[in-house]
Every structure is written in C-alpha cells, then in structure tokens.
Design a protein around this motif. Sequence first.
Motif, PDB file in Angstrom:
ATOM      1  N   GLN A 141      -1.273 -54.970   4.007  1.00  0.00           N
ATOM      2  CA  GLN A 141      -0.536 -54.977   5.262  1.00  0.00           C
ATOM      3  C   GLN A 141      -0.546 -53.578   5.862  1.00  0.00           C
ATOM      4  O   GLN A 141      -0.491 -52.586   5.138  1.00  0.00           O
ATOM      5  N   LEU A 142      -0.658 -53.517   7.177  1.00  0.00           N
ATOM      6  CA  LEU A 142      -0.675 -52.237   7.872  1.00  0.00           C
ATOM      7  C   LEU A 142       0.419 -52.205   8.927  1.00  0.00           C
ATOM      8  O   LEU A 142       0.697 -53.221   9.568  1.00  0.00           O
ATOM      9  N   GLN A 143       0.989 -51.042   9.116  1.00  0.00           N
ATOM     10  CA  GLN A 143       2.034 -50.869  10.116  1.00  0.00           C
ATOM     11  C   GLN A 143       1.815 -49.567  10.845  1.00  0.00           C
ATOM     12  O   GLN A 143       1.902 -48.497  10.240  1.00  0.00           O
ATOM     13  N   ALA A 144       1.551 -49.669  12.135  1.00  0.00           N
ATOM     14  CA  ALA A 144       1.376 -48.490  12.964  1.00  0.00           C
ATOM     15  C   ALA A 144       2.709 -48.061  13.553  1.00  0.00           C
ATOM     16  O   ALA A 144       3.574 -48.898  13.845  1.00  0.00           O
ATOM     17  N   SER A 145       2.860 -46.768  13.736  1.00  0.00           N
ATOM     18  CA  SER A 145       4.081 -46.234  14.341  1.00  0.00           C
ATOM     19  C   SER A 145       3.770 -44.910  15.021  1.00  0.00           C
ATOM     20  O   SER A 145       2.684 -44.355  14.846  1.00  0.00           O
ATOM     21  N   GLY A 146       4.732 -44.441  15.789  1.00  0.00           N
ATOM     22  CA  GLY A 146       4.590 -43.136  16.423  1.00  0.00           C
ATOM     23  C   GLY A 146       4.341 -43.182  17.915  1.00  0.00           C
ATOM     24  O   GLY A 146       4.266 -42.137  18.561  1.00  0.00           O
TER      25      GLY A 146
ATOM     26  N   SER B 125       0.804 -34.389  23.824  1.00  0.00           N
ATOM     27  CA  SER B 125       0.258 -34.819  22.545  1.00  0.00           C
ATOM     28  C   SER B 125       1.179 -35.830  21.883  1.00  0.00           C
ATOM     29  O   SER B 125       2.391 -35.850  22.135  1.00  0.00           O
ATOM     30  N   LEU B 126       0.581 -36.628  21.029  1.00  0.00           N
ATOM     31  CA  LEU B 126       1.331 -37.626  20.272  1.00  0.00           C
ATOM     32  C   LEU B 126       0.582 -37.898  18.984  1.00  0.00           C
ATOM     33  O   LEU B 126      -0.659 -37.882  18.968  1.00  0.00           O
ATOM     34  N   GLY B 127       1.317 -38.132  17.913  1.00  0.00           N
ATOM     35  CA  GLY B 127       0.687 -38.442  16.640  1.00  0.00           C
ATOM     36  C   GLY B 127       1.074 -39.822  16.167  1.00  0.00           C
ATOM     37  O   GLY B 127       2.259 -40.152  16.116  1.00  0.00           O
ATOM     38  N   LEU B 128       0.088 -40.639  15.865  1.00  0.00           N
ATOM     39  CA  LEU B 128       0.326 -41.979  15.346  1.00  0.00           C
ATOM     40  C   LEU B 128       0.116 -42.004  13.838  1.00  0.00           C
ATOM     41  O   LEU B 128      -0.708 -41.258  13.307  1.00  0.00           O
ATOM     42  N   SER B 129       0.843 -42.872  13.179  1.00  0.00           N
ATOM     43  CA  SER B 129       0.694 -43.075  11.740  1.00  0.00           C
ATOM     44  C   SER B 129       0.442 -44.544  11.464  1.00  0.00           C
ATOM     45  O   SER B 129       0.876 -45.415  12.221  1.00  0.00           O
ATOM     46  N   CYS B 130      -0.250 -44.793  10.391  1.00  0.00           N
ATOM     47  CA  CYS B 130      -0.476 -46.168   9.932  1.00  0.00           C
ATOM     48  C   CYS B 130      -0.257 -46.171   8.431  1.00  0.00           C
ATOM     49  O   CYS B 130      -0.988 -45.503   7.693  1.00  0.00           O
ATOM     50  N   VAL B 131       0.738 -46.898   7.993  1.00  0.00           N
ATOM     51  CA  VAL B 131       1.069 -46.973   6.571  1.00  0.00           C
ATOM     52  C   VAL B 131       0.650 -48.337   6.040  1.00  0.00           C
ATOM     53  O   VAL B 131       0.849 -49.361   6.703  1.00  0.00           O
TER      54      VAL B 131
ATOM     55  N   ASN C 101      -1.219 -43.475   1.048  1.00  0.00           N
ATOM     56  CA  ASN C 101      -1.565 -44.771   1.658  1.00  0.00           C
ATOM     57  C   ASN C 101      -1.339 -44.749   3.166  1.00  0.00           C
ATOM     58  O   ASN C 101      -0.728 -45.667   3.733  1.00  0.00           O
ATOM     59  N   ALA C 102      -1.832 -43.718   3.806  1.00  0.00           N
ATOM     60  CA  ALA C 102      -1.568 -43.548   5.229  1.00  0.00           C
ATOM     61  C   ALA C 102      -2.799 -43.046   5.964  1.00  0.00           C
ATOM     62  O   ALA C 102      -3.675 -42.390   5.401  1.00  0.00           O
ATOM     63  N   MET C 103      -2.828 -43.377   7.251  1.00  0.00           N
ATOM     64  CA  MET C 103      -3.864 -42.903   8.150  1.00  0.00           C
ATOM     65  C   MET C 103      -3.152 -42.360   9.388  1.00  0.00           C
ATOM     66  O   MET C 103      -2.052 -42.827   9.722  1.00  0.00           O
ATOM     67  N   TYR C 104      -3.804 -41.440  10.058  1.00  0.00           N
ATOM     68  CA  TYR C 104      -3.163 -40.796  11.193  1.00  0.00           C
ATOM     69  C   TYR C 104      -4.127 -40.699  12.375  1.00  0.00           C
ATOM     70  O   TYR C 104      -5.349 -40.703  12.196  1.00  0.00           O
TER      71      TYR C 104
END
Length: 125
Positions: A2-7, A16-22, A76-79
């Motif tokens: 399962q993936l969840q994007a946020s930010g 600027s903005l930074g997104l995360s995906c856990v 376990n994250a992507m940015y």
Amino acid sequence: VQLQASGGGPVQAGGSLGLSCVTSGGAIRLYALGWFRQSPGKEREFVAHISWGGDKTIYAQSVKGRFTISRDNAENAMYLQMNNLEPEDTAVYYCAASLPGSDRKWNRTYEYNYWGRGTLVTVSS
C-alpha cells in the motif's frame, strides 16, 4: 503493498513543495517507484521514476531541472522535491510502485502495479 502520498497543498508560483510517499505491506526496496500527476480533464501523466536502488532516475521533460525524486528504502519512503513551481504543475500527484520487469520505459501508467491515493498540489500565479 500500500502507498500513501502526502505533502500537497497550496503554493505560489516560484515556490517549493516536498511530497512524500510511504509504503506499507511490503519492503519498498523490492519495487521501482514513480510519481505521476493528473489535472482536471487530462490523462494521468508521468512525472518521475526511480530505480530499485535509487541509482537511476528518469524525469518528464516538463519537470526536468525543477523536480528531484529520491527514496529511502530503510524508511520505506519515496520523495519528490518540487522547486520553481509553475501553475501548470497544479494536479493531483500519485505515487506508484512497480514489480520487476523487462522492456520498461517507466513512463506509462500500466507499467506500475500499485498506486496510492493522490495528494493535491495547487500552484497559484
């Protein structure tokens, strides 16, 4: 997995903005990862891809030089770091994971097996 994007959120042009995906339910190191985005009335489009080990990245021409994709397998994250944002970057951003495979260009939605719920980025001029 399962993936969840946020930010996501509102930001002014040039900002600027930074997104995360856990991820959960599976070790992220097993998957190649990507970011896609979708604006109202448009098809979902490729933004960026990162390989399993993080040593190879691919970007859409429209974001090259402004966005940076990265991953932390231990977390376990992507940015996705997004700089110099433009109103045209307004979209719902989705993270996606892909199982191993051959002959992949990594910029097509069907090349990814798992998708998270998106996070909305709104860039105002």
